[in-house]
Design an enzyme around this catalytic site. Structure first.
Site, PDB file in Angstrom:
ATOM      1  N   CYS A   2      19.007  23.684  11.832  1.00 19.27           N
ATOM      2  CA  CYS A   2      17.936  22.910  12.457  1.00 19.27           C
ATOM      3  C   CYS A   2      16.585  23.610  12.324  1.00 19.27           C
ATOM      4  O   CYS A   2      16.524  24.837  12.274  1.00 19.27           O
ATOM      5  CB  CYS A   2      18.234  22.717  13.931  1.00 19.27           C
ATOM      6  SG  CYS A   2      19.789  21.915  14.245  1.00 19.27           S
ATOM      7  N   ARG A  27      16.185  24.574   4.872  1.00 16.77           N
ATOM      8  CA  ARG A  27      17.158  25.159   5.789  1.00 16.77           C
ATOM      9  C   ARG A  27      18.455  24.360   5.846  1.00 16.77           C
ATOM     10  O   ARG A  27      19.455  24.845   6.337  1.00 16.77           O
ATOM     11  CB  ARG A  27      16.559  25.234   7.204  1.00 16.77           C
ATOM     12  CG  ARG A  27      15.382  26.168   7.291  1.00 16.77           C
ATOM     13  CD  ARG A  27      14.663  25.995   8.597  1.00 16.77           C
ATOM     14  NE  ARG A  27      15.439  26.470   9.729  1.00 16.77           N
ATOM     15  CZ  ARG A  27      15.313  27.670  10.263  1.00 16.77           C
ATOM     16  NH1 ARG A  27      14.448  28.513   9.780  1.00 16.77           N
ATOM     17  NH2 ARG A  27      16.028  28.039  11.292  1.00 16.77           N
ATOM     18  N   TRP A  75      20.729  19.682  11.914  1.00 17.52           N
ATOM     19  CA  TRP A  75      21.987  19.942  11.209  1.00 17.52           C
ATOM     20  C   TRP A  75      23.061  19.794  12.276  1.00 17.52           C
ATOM     21  O   TRP A  75      23.159  20.598  13.198  1.00 17.52           O
ATOM     22  CB  TRP A  75      21.955  21.353  10.628  1.00 17.52           C
ATOM     23  CG  TRP A  75      23.064  21.687   9.689  1.00 17.52           C
ATOM     24  CD1 TRP A  75      23.121  21.424   8.334  1.00 17.52           C
ATOM     25  CD2 TRP A  75      24.283  22.391  10.005  1.00 17.52           C
ATOM     26  NE1 TRP A  75      24.290  21.924   7.808  1.00 17.52           N
ATOM     27  CE2 TRP A  75      25.022  22.509   8.798  1.00 17.52           C
ATOM     28  CE3 TRP A  75      24.820  22.929  11.166  1.00 17.52           C
ATOM     29  CZ2 TRP A  75      26.254  23.147   8.728  1.00 17.52           C
ATOM     30  CZ3 TRP A  75      26.061  23.558  11.098  1.00 17.52           C
ATOM     31  CH2 TRP A  75      26.758  23.660   9.887  1.00 17.52           C
ATOM     32  N   ASN A 101      16.832  23.881  18.867  1.00 19.34           N
ATOM     33  CA  ASN A 101      17.732  24.560  17.920  1.00 19.34           C
ATOM     34  C   ASN A 101      18.708  25.406  18.718  1.00 19.34           C
ATOM     35  O   ASN A 101      18.331  25.979  19.742  1.00 19.34           O
ATOM     36  CB  ASN A 101      16.963  25.523  17.013  1.00 19.34           C
ATOM     37  CG  ASN A 101      16.176  24.801  15.944  1.00 19.34           C
ATOM     38  OD1 ASN A 101      16.215  23.581  15.846  1.00 19.34           O
ATOM     39  ND2 ASN A 101      15.458  25.565  15.147  1.00 19.34           N
ATOM     40  N   GLY A 102      19.935  25.541  18.200  1.00 24.97           N
ATOM     41  CA  GLY A 102      20.917  26.389  18.881  1.00 24.97           C
ATOM     42  C   GLY A 102      21.934  25.549  19.624  1.00 24.97           C
ATOM     43  O   GLY A 102      22.115  24.366  19.316  1.00 24.97           O
ATOM     44  N   GLU A 467      30.613  37.292  -6.114  1.00 26.71           N
ATOM     45  CA  GLU A 467      29.334  36.595  -5.991  1.00 26.71           C
ATOM     46  C   GLU A 467      29.225  35.460  -7.029  1.00 26.71           C
ATOM     47  O   GLU A 467      28.738  34.372  -6.720  1.00 26.71           O
ATOM     48  CB  GLU A 467      28.181  37.609  -6.150  1.00 26.71           C
ATOM     49  CG  GLU A 467      26.791  37.045  -6.135  1.00 26.71           C
ATOM     50  CD  GLU A 467      26.417  36.294  -4.856  1.00 26.71           C
ATOM     51  OE1 GLU A 467      27.164  36.335  -3.888  1.00 26.71           O
ATOM     52  OE2 GLU A 467      25.365  35.612  -4.880  1.00 26.71           O
ATOM     53  N   LYS A 471      28.594  31.602  -5.972  1.00 24.37           N
ATOM     54  CA  LYS A 471      27.444  30.824  -6.479  1.00 24.37           C
ATOM     55  C   LYS A 471      27.926  29.528  -7.114  1.00 24.37           C
ATOM     56  O   LYS A 471      27.368  28.468  -6.879  1.00 24.37           O
ATOM     57  CB  LYS A 471      26.656  31.603  -7.546  1.00 24.37           C
ATOM     58  CG  LYS A 471      25.714  32.673  -7.124  1.00 24.37           C
ATOM     59  CD  LYS A 471      24.475  32.221  -6.412  1.00 24.37           C
ATOM     60  CE  LYS A 471      24.702  32.154  -4.938  1.00 24.37           C
ATOM     61  NZ  LYS A 471      24.339  33.318  -4.177  1.00 24.37           N
ATOM     62  N   GLU A 474      29.205  27.029  -4.378  1.00 21.43           N
ATOM     63  CA  GLU A 474      28.236  26.407  -3.473  1.00 21.43           C
ATOM     64  C   GLU A 474      27.260  25.497  -4.197  1.00 21.43           C
ATOM     65  O   GLU A 474      26.808  24.508  -3.634  1.00 21.43           O
ATOM     66  CB  GLU A 474      27.522  27.436  -2.594  1.00 21.43           C
ATOM     67  CG  GLU A 474      26.520  28.317  -3.275  1.00 21.43           C
ATOM     68  CD  GLU A 474      25.744  29.203  -2.267  1.00 21.43           C
ATOM     69  OE1 GLU A 474      25.304  30.271  -2.681  1.00 21.43           O
ATOM     70  OE2 GLU A 474      25.574  28.812  -1.102  1.00 21.43           O
ATOM     71  N   HIS A 490      48.800  40.735 -10.496  1.00 18.81           N
ATOM     72  CA  HIS A 490      49.586  40.768  -9.253  1.00 18.81           C
ATOM     73  C   HIS A 490      49.718  39.386  -8.618  1.00 18.81           C
ATOM     74  O   HIS A 490      50.098  39.277  -7.456  1.00 18.81           O
ATOM     75  CB  HIS A 490      48.971  41.767  -8.266  1.00 18.81           C
ATOM     76  CG  HIS A 490      48.990  43.182  -8.778  1.00 18.81           C
ATOM     77  ND1 HIS A 490      50.150  43.884  -8.975  1.00 18.81           N
ATOM     78  CD2 HIS A 490      47.988  43.996  -9.185  1.00 18.81           C
ATOM     79  CE1 HIS A 490      49.873  45.089  -9.457  1.00 18.81           C
ATOM     80  NE2 HIS A 490      48.558  45.176  -9.599  1.00 18.81           N
ATOM     81  N   LYS A 585      20.519  27.077   4.833  1.00 19.87           N
ATOM     82  CA  LYS A 585      19.990  28.356   4.365  1.00 19.87           C
ATOM     83  C   LYS A 585      20.212  29.452   5.397  1.00 19.87           C
ATOM     84  O   LYS A 585      20.631  30.548   5.075  1.00 19.87           O
ATOM     85  CB  LYS A 585      18.497  28.187   4.052  1.00 19.87           C
ATOM     86  CG  LYS A 585      17.829  29.443   3.509  1.00 19.87           C
ATOM     87  CD  LYS A 585      18.334  29.786   2.127  1.00 19.87           C
ATOM     88  CE  LYS A 585      17.698  31.026   1.542  1.00 19.87           C
ATOM     89  NZ  LYS A 585      18.483  31.528   0.391  1.00 19.87           N
TER      90      LYS A 585
END
Ligand code: AGP
Length: 590
Positions: A2, A27, A75, A101-102, A467, A471, A474, A490, A585
């Site tokens: 948010c 965001r 969000w 927010n929160g 990583e 990437k 996402e 294995h 974000k």
């Protein structure tokens, strides 16, 4: 997640707020809204699900007049993605509007209580209780400050909110508890936002609110109080992020722009205040035990740091996932050092790990991109990434900046001062790696149809394998897994069949021969090998040649083609790489 934006001043608020919302888009959000108070002291709200641009097209927006207003990108957490649940929320009498927010943890209890006293709720959100509470308390007190003091005593959880009231049409108020809120100081106008980027086009003078602080803003005045109502004097900070660096320039997406910015970002990361670097070095050397923590990409940077600290400085380090930190209750003590790594400095999991570590007596340092963020303020010392705002949801330049800081620290800790100067060659090496773009795009256009990708590497290339997979997942929504190359046999080798792409991170260092053997094992089972190396091999079906470099720099150089692969896979699959679905974000909820 948010985003909050608020304005009070002499200009028409709605267009300034809309512009702020556009800047908060990165965001991640699913609905947006704006509320203003007009000259007839009436609250007007326009909100809906979907993108800010859809909101901007709404005809009602033209009728939104007023010089004070609040705006929000939501969000969803409590309640579905509906226009009723979008912010701003109004009180029953439509005299108070809030954006939040929160999470208000005790909202069910508060809602029941308020409903019992006749309040009618429109949304399913936790946020709406704030509007009703303010209305009820203000009716009694008729004073903004004491109303806010009362209201925040009732709220439990992590929150930042902004509110406007018809009874005080030239005032905007806000409160902060464990969620960011920043005041922007303009000339005869003031701003309030969850992220300074929202208003940076209007002013670069800011005041960062701390936890348990309230703010009352008019066009000429900003007054900050603690939750007990004591007036607090806080210095303004000039923020260096310029308007220009928030634009996409000639690039089609922020993600691609930020990948390209790495040639400068890797050098900017080295430009640290020597006193802060000394502080870090002394703290690591003096610690009984060193821990690193982070989430997602920042966690991968921490994993790499562990290997660097161990091999260059013989300093053992433990890396703890921030989201799992509760497991480590009682493990840290006064002799422990925790280095928290975060691009945003606002990730809830990281902040809660820091809180827990401090409670156990540990000293906390951090590596952060967003100056003024909560993590910076919670740390005894911070090394800033210095890479400017990162708008794309995928961490790119912030990651390589983190790696550069860890390279520098590891070499300092290992007393390898002669190798420190080699770090300055990274800018031109990254520039060469950026030259791989056409080749990576063309290859990705051919292979993006695969359902699964694997990324493998040994030692310092292992975190890069993780990583690379993150990437790709996402940005393109292709299933991908990263693993240590030696682990393939294995178990995961069972998944390899004809044509399955396996990205092998294999520059010429101590791990080269063993990794090449693992690549051969995959090839023998039909896998399609994409070799990322400075040395060609006939084992590779596709060869991405990164420049030869001092070994410590290879992870940074590998990151560039991996990021490009993820970016072009998203483009090939017609996905927007800047705003992947379901992701935000800054992940400000646990
Ligand atoms: C990276 O591409 C992701 N968007 C995500 O994993 C991110 O790294 C993670 O959420 C941590 O964020 P932070 O660095 O801002 O704390």
């Amino acid at each position: 997640m948010c985003g909050i934006m608020g304005y009070v001043g002499g200009r028409e608020a709605s267009s300034i707020l809309l512009d702020g919302l556009r800047r908060l888009e990165y965001r991640g959000y699913d609905s947006a809204g704006i509320g203003t108070i007009d000259s007839k002291h009436k609250l007007n709200v326009v909100k809906d699900v979907g993108k800010v641009e859809q909101l901007a097209q709404k005809t009602e927006l033209g009728g939104l007049r007023g010089i004070a207003g609040i705006a929000h990108t939501r969000w969803a957490t409590h309640g579905g993605v509906t226009s009723e649940n979008a912010h701003p929320h109004l009180s029953c009498k439509q005299e108070v509007a809030i954006v939040h927010n929160g999470i208000i943890e005790n909202y069910l209890e508060l809602r029941q209580e308020l409903e019992g006293r006749g309040h009618r709720f429109i949304s399913e959100t936790d946020s709406e209780v704030i509007a009703h509470l303010i209305e009820e308390v203000y009716e009694r007190k008729k004073d903004l400050l004491s109303t806010l003091i009362d209201v925040v005593q009732r709220l439990k959880g992590a929150y930042a909110f902004a509110a406007i009231l018809v009874d005080a049409p030239n005032v905007m108020v806000g409160a902060r508890q464990d969620a960011p809120l920043v005041v922007g100081l303009g000339k005869s106008e003031n701003f309030l936002a969850s992220d300074a980027l929202a208003f940076i086009g209007n002013t670069d003078r800011v005041v960062f609110l701390d936890n348990r602080e309230l703010v009352l803003l008019t066009e000429k005045n900003v007054k900050i109080y603690d939750f007990a109502g004591n007036l607090i004097q806080k210095p303004a900070t000039q923020i260096a992020w310029e308007l220009g660096s928030v634009s996409r320039r000639e690039f089609e997406h922020y993600t691609l722009k930020e990948i390209h910015e790495q040639k400068d970002a890797v050098l900017q990361a080295l430009r640290q205040d020597p006193r802060s670097v000394d502080y870090f070095v002394d703290a690591v050397q003096g610690a009984g035990k060193v821990y690193l923590t982070g989430c997602g990409t920042s966690f991968h940077a921490a994993l790499l740091a562990k290997l660097l600290f161990t091999s260059y400085a013989k300093i053992p380090v433990e890396v703890l996932l921030s989201s799992e930190f509760e497991q480590y209750e009682g493990m840290l003590d006064e002799k422990s050092l925790l280095i928290a790594v975060s691009q945003s400095g606002e990730t809830a999991d990281v902040l809660s790990a820091v809180k827990a570590a401090k409670k156990m007596g540990a000293r906390v340092l951090s590596i952060v991109n967003a100056m003024g963020s909560t993590l910076v303020r919670e740390s005894a010392c911070t090394l800033l990434n210095n890479c400017g705002p990162e708008i794309g949801v995928a961490a790119t330049k912030s990651f390589t900046a983190q790696l550069m800081i860890f390279n520098m620290l590891a070499l300092r800790l290992g007393h390898r001062d002669d190798e420190l100067s080699e770090l300055w060659s990274t800018g031109s090496l990254v520039e060469k790696a950026l030259g791989l773009e056409d080749q990576v795009r063309e290859m990705t256009e051919r292979i993006h149809v695969a359902n699964d990708f694997y990324f493998v590497g040994r030692s310092i290339h292992h975190p890069l394998a993780l990583e690379g997979a993150l990437k790709l997942k996402e940005l393109s929504y292709i299933h991908a897994e990263g693993m240590a190359a030696g682990e393939l046999k294995h178990g995961s080798l069972a998944l390899i069949s004809e044509g399955v792409p396996v990205v092998v991170l294999n520059p010429e260092d101590a791990t080269y021969a063993d990794t090449l053997s693992n690549a051969s094992e995959v090839k023998a089972r039909g896998g399609r090998i994409i070799g990322v190396s400075n040395k060609p091999s006939k084992v590779y079906d596709e060869y991405i040649e990164i420049p030869a470099a001092p070994p410590v720099l290879y992870p940074v150089l590998e990151a560039v083609p991996l990021q490009m692969m993820a970016y072009y896979a998203a483009i090939s699959r017609q996905q927007n790489p800047d705003y992947p679905r379901n992701l935000a974000k800054s992940v400000t909820v646990k």
